[in-house]
Design an enzyme around this catalytic site. Structure first.
Site, PDB file in Angstrom:
ATOM      1  N   HIS A   1       0.856  -1.191   0.000  1.00  0.00           N
ATOM      2  CA  HIS A   1       0.000   0.000   0.000  1.00  0.00           C
ATOM      3  C   HIS A   1       0.895   1.245   0.000  1.00  0.00           C
ATOM      4  O   HIS A   1       1.966   1.247   0.603  1.00  0.00           O
ATOM      5  CB  HIS A   1      -0.917  -0.002   1.234  1.00  0.00           C
ATOM      6  CG  HIS A   1      -1.966   1.054   1.156  1.00  0.00           C
ATOM      7  ND1 HIS A   1      -1.712   2.363   1.488  1.00  0.00           N
ATOM      8  CD2 HIS A   1      -3.263   1.008   0.763  1.00  0.00           C
ATOM      9  CE1 HIS A   1      -2.821   3.077   1.294  1.00  0.00           C
ATOM     10  NE2 HIS A   1      -3.776   2.274   0.859  1.00  0.00           N
TER      11      HIS A   1
ATOM     12  N   GLU B   1      -4.145   1.624  -7.492  1.00  0.00           N
ATOM     13  CA  GLU B   1      -4.507   2.774  -6.661  1.00  0.00           C
ATOM     14  C   GLU B   1      -3.663   3.973  -7.055  1.00  0.00           C
ATOM     15  O   GLU B   1      -2.516   4.097  -6.610  1.00  0.00           O
ATOM     16  CB  GLU B   1      -4.245   2.451  -5.188  1.00  0.00           C
ATOM     17  CG  GLU B   1      -5.103   1.341  -4.632  1.00  0.00           C
ATOM     18  CD  GLU B   1      -5.394   1.567  -3.148  1.00  0.00           C
ATOM     19  OE1 GLU B   1      -6.561   1.775  -2.832  1.00  0.00           O
ATOM     20  OE2 GLU B   1      -4.454   1.547  -2.340  1.00  0.00           O
TER      21      GLU B   1
HETATM   22  P1  PGA Z   1      -9.715   5.913   0.209  1.00  0.00           P
HETATM   23  O1  PGA Z   1      -8.482   4.943   0.529  1.00  0.00           O
HETATM   24  O2  PGA Z   1     -10.829   5.061  -0.313  1.00  0.00           O
HETATM   25  O3  PGA Z   1     -10.054   6.539   1.524  1.00  0.00           O
HETATM   26  O4  PGA Z   1      -9.237   6.907  -0.800  1.00  0.00           O
HETATM   27  C1  PGA Z   1      -8.111   3.945  -0.359  1.00  0.00           C
HETATM   28  C2  PGA Z   1      -6.852   3.288   0.101  1.00  0.00           C
HETATM   29  O5  PGA Z   1      -5.970   3.965   0.651  1.00  0.00           O
HETATM   30  O6  PGA Z   1      -6.684   2.069  -0.073  1.00  0.00           O
END
Ligand code: PGA
Length: 251
Positions: free
Chosen positions: A98, A168
């Site tokens: 992440h 992401e």
């Molecule tokens: P968010 O976070 O949905 O609050 O943008 C996503 C993540 O960090 O995995």
């Protein structure tokens, strides 16, 4: 032909909430709200210390995930938790790489070691990749390719059904809105192409999902137009009403 895979929704609670009773409340509301949505796998990733306190998992479509794991299996590694230890606590999935962990210094090499440790212990690895920002020249594509390729280095193709790539875009995590479905689709297809280059048709076994500011409203558009196999949800996974709505959309 590639296997048909189930859609998946992952809730990343990060370091929330503070109390076990709040955590239990969220879990029960989600389980109650989404109990009939059986076509979709739901993976809830609470703070790991709470994970043993939620009764039976996995149950039906519900699974428990961790937000990190260490790459060694046993020994003098103060503060770390191994993949077999997670497995022992009925945790079946783990989020790896992440951006918030990469920011703390986790390298592509470390992510790769963790991926291998996770799948070897029977866990499913949810590998986060994504650019910090988008440049006009498309250098971000090379950046994503590098992250995917490094994370998958020496990962045997027999483990591909245990791999989920979560795209992401870091610049949209915690933002007001998610990415446009067109941009999600473009990047998802690009990641699927990288996986095909690495593994041939077997690469299609890897699920590719989208995360960053997913909300019930954006979930719909992204599932329709984004070409994804599911969603990774941060903030809205702590709100049972919104999270159940997102699961409904995916289901
Ligand atoms: P968010 O976070 O949905 O609050 O943008 C996503 C993540 O960090 O995995």
């Amino acid at each position: 032909m590639a296997r048909k895979v189930k859609k998946i929704v992952v809730g990343n609670w990060k370091m929330n909430p503070t109390t076990l009773s709040e955590a239990q409340k969220i879990i029960s509301s989600v389980k109650r709200g989404a109990k009939n949505m059986t076509k979709t796998q739901v993976v809830i990733c609470p703070p790991t210390v709470f994970a043993g306190k939620f009764g039976s998992f996995p149950s039906g479509q519900f699974f428990l995930g961790a937000q990190n794991v260490f790459y060694e299996t046993l020994g003098s590694y103060t503060g770390e938790t191994s993949a077999p230890e997670l497995s022992e606590m009925k945790i079946s999935h783990v989020i790896l790489g992440h951006s918030e962990r990469r920011k703390m210094g986790e390298t592509d090499e470390v992510v790769n070691r963790k991926v291998k440790a996770a799948v070897t212990a029977g866990l499913s690895a949810i590998i986060c990749v994504g650019e910090l920002e988008r440049d006009q020249h498309g250098d971000y594509l090379e950046f994503i390719k590098n992250q995917v390729t490094m994370a998958m280095r020496e990962v045997n193709n027999k483990f591909l059904n245990k791999i989920i790539i979560a795209y992401e875009p870091v610049w949209l995590i915690g933002a007001k809105e998610a990415m446009s479905p067109q941009d999600v689709q473009e990047t998802t297809l690009y990641i699927k192409k990288i996986l095909r280059e690495l593994y041939g048709p077997l690469g299609d076994d890897v699920r590719v999902i989208y995360g960053a500011s997913v909300a019930p409203e954006s979930a719909k558009d992204i599932m329709h137009g984004g070409f994804v196999d599911g969603l990774l949800v941060g903030r809205d996974s702590l709100d049972p009403k919104k999270f159940v709505e997102i699961i409904r959309v995916v289901n």
